[in-house]
Design a protein around this motif. Sequence first.
Motif, PDB file in Angstrom:
ATOM      1  N   GLU A 319       0.927  -0.968   0.013  1.00 57.00           N
ATOM      2  CA  GLU A 319      -0.533   0.125   0.274  1.00 57.00           C
ATOM      3  C   GLU A 319       0.834   1.233  -0.391  1.00 57.00           C
ATOM      4  OE1 GLU A 319      -3.350   2.308   2.726  1.00 57.00           O
ATOM      5  OE2 GLU A 319      -2.821   0.039   2.802  1.00 57.00           O
ATOM      6  N   ARG A 320       1.892   1.951   0.481  1.00 57.77           N
ATOM      7  CA  ARG A 320       2.471   2.628   0.943  1.00 57.77           C
ATOM      8  C   ARG A 320       3.423   2.727  -0.684  1.00 57.77           C
ATOM      9  NH1 ARG A 320       5.330   1.618   7.043  1.00 57.77           N
ATOM     10  NH2 ARG A 320       2.608   2.547   8.153  1.00 57.77           N
ATOM     11  N   LEU A 321       4.140   2.063  -1.002  1.00 58.24           N
ATOM     12  CA  LEU A 321       4.924   1.139  -1.697  1.00 58.24           C
ATOM     13  C   LEU A 321       3.967   1.863  -3.357  1.00 58.24           C
ATOM     14  CD1 LEU A 321       6.940  -1.598  -2.022  1.00 58.24           C
ATOM     15  CD2 LEU A 321       7.674   0.212  -1.929  1.00 58.24           C
ATOM     16  N   THR A 322       2.794   2.241  -3.215  1.00 56.49           N
ATOM     17  CA  THR A 322       1.823   2.425  -4.586  1.00 56.49           C
ATOM     18  C   THR A 322       2.525   3.919  -5.090  1.00 56.49           C
ATOM     19  OG1 THR A 322       0.672   0.905  -3.840  1.00 56.49           O
ATOM     20  CG2 THR A 322       0.049   3.243  -4.983  1.00 56.49           C
ATOM     21  N   GLY A 328       8.746   5.847 -14.743  1.00 55.75           N
ATOM     22  CA  GLY A 328      11.067   6.578 -14.375  1.00 55.75           C
ATOM     23  C   GLY A 328      10.713   6.501 -13.167  1.00 55.75           C
ATOM     24  N   TRP A 329      10.636   5.827 -12.006  1.00 54.29           N
ATOM     25  CA  TRP A 329      11.461   6.167 -11.512  1.00 54.29           C
ATOM     26  C   TRP A 329      12.548   4.769 -10.969  1.00 54.29           C
ATOM     27  CZ3 TRP A 329      12.517   1.818  -7.953  1.00 54.29           C
ATOM     28  CH2 TRP A 329      11.768   0.486  -8.309  1.00 54.29           C
ATOM     29  N   VAL A 370      10.888  -5.813  -6.155  1.00 53.52           N
ATOM     30  CA  VAL A 370      10.065  -3.777  -6.741  1.00 53.52           C
ATOM     31  C   VAL A 370      10.133  -3.801  -8.358  1.00 53.52           C
ATOM     32  CG1 VAL A 370       9.359  -2.264  -5.754  1.00 53.52           C
ATOM     33  CG2 VAL A 370       8.956  -3.695  -4.171  1.00 53.52           C
ATOM     34  N   TYR A 371      11.710  -3.616  -7.881  1.00 51.51           N
ATOM     35  CA  TYR A 371      12.559  -2.774  -9.127  1.00 51.51           C
ATOM     36  C   TYR A 371      12.571  -3.916 -10.828  1.00 51.51           C
ATOM     37  CZ  TYR A 371      16.005  -0.721 -12.277  1.00 51.51           C
ATOM     38  OH  TYR A 371      16.923  -0.339 -13.692  1.00 51.51           O
ATOM     39  N   GLY A 376       6.003   1.114 -12.902  1.00 52.51           N
ATOM     40  CA  GLY A 376       5.429   2.948 -12.309  1.00 52.51           C
ATOM     41  C   GLY A 376       4.369   3.420 -12.890  1.00 52.51           C
ATOM     42  N   GLU A 377       3.885   3.948 -11.955  1.00 50.42           N
ATOM     43  CA  GLU A 377       2.189   4.642 -12.496  1.00 50.42           C
ATOM     44  C   GLU A 377       1.650   3.475 -12.479  1.00 50.42           C
ATOM     45  OE1 GLU A 377       1.165   7.993 -12.804  1.00 50.42           O
ATOM     46  OE2 GLU A 377       3.062   8.425 -12.153  1.00 50.42           O
TER      47      GLU A 377
END
Length: 386
Positions: A319-322, A328-329, A370-371, A376-377
Amino acid sequence: MRNHTLMQTIARANRVFPGKHSGAIVDYANVFASLERALAIYAQGKGGALPVRDKKALVEELRKAVAAATAYCAAHGVNLAAIEGTTAEKFERAQAVKDGADRLLAPDSVKKDFMAHARLTDALYSAVKPDPVAVECAVRCGTLRALADYIRNLTEPPDISQVMKGIQELLDQSIGAEPFKIGDKSAGYQGIDLSKINFEALTKRFEKKKPANSDLERLKAAVKAQLERMVRLNRTRADYLAKFEAPIEAYNSGSRNIEEIFKDLIALAGVLTEEQERHVREHLSEEELTIFDILTRPGPRLSTEEREEVKKVARQLLERLTALLVLGWRQKIQSRAKVRIEIEDSLDRLPHSYTEELYKGKCDALFEHVYEAYQGEGASIYEGLA
């Protein structure tokens, strides 16, 4: 035209691409002498040989390739002439192709060698046309192609990457277009959902009837496709790949028969179906389950209460990573650092069973996940999941 200009002109119009390993130069203006000089300067092959050859040499290669493919099929019990003698009535030709392909499907070494023969004859046949010899070899090349197509359709999902690229380009040029998704029921190729297969009925069906190579290939393709999808979503499932490959290797080496491997794959398919539904039993989404599995595989022995704590950490972290996974993170040092810090802060709330060394390892593993999984988006490998 001569020299470099002549080379460029012919090269641009005569490039090879997948399925076309050579091209034909038709000389209307008698420039071959100039071409030979240009090739000698700019395009010498190994040992100084010129890449341009008389088409008669290609014709002879086609004859040899057809003869070699015919002999290979005969050595494995496939009579190409008999297949060509059948008619299309009452699916006689289709059945003959199916029976022939079934003999060439297994073991994998036989299938790979036959497909290599088929690709070579097809490429040479395409290159030789419209030479009269192409007519001479047309029926035999067509039979080899039919066998190869049957095997390919049975074992290899079609490559729709170019189609998808074209669709995406069309969408980019359109306004208000509906996005295309592979999971859409209107899409052409649909993967096989193992959860919808009745494995008990499948087992009973083959108790009295020995499965054919084509039956085995269909099951292998279904299990492999489902397994690859599951591992792509959750890398901790990679051990299932070894469980899939081990019986295949045993069968190819001759230490297991077709009935045994068929039963093994049915059993594995049942296990995969249960694994695919595990997130429901754990009361997690597929994304949350992946984080949970990374934190617990391998991990310390956890009590029921501690497992629930880890689940809570997985939910909160996702939830926090959203908010941090912006467009482009992955290319921005500061954005990557924020994601890393959030992972470390969230994992600080793990139960005390996690040692400092294990904590650091889990932070690394989660950041890597995660990477790889999130662009992203909202874009990720989990798009489209229910």
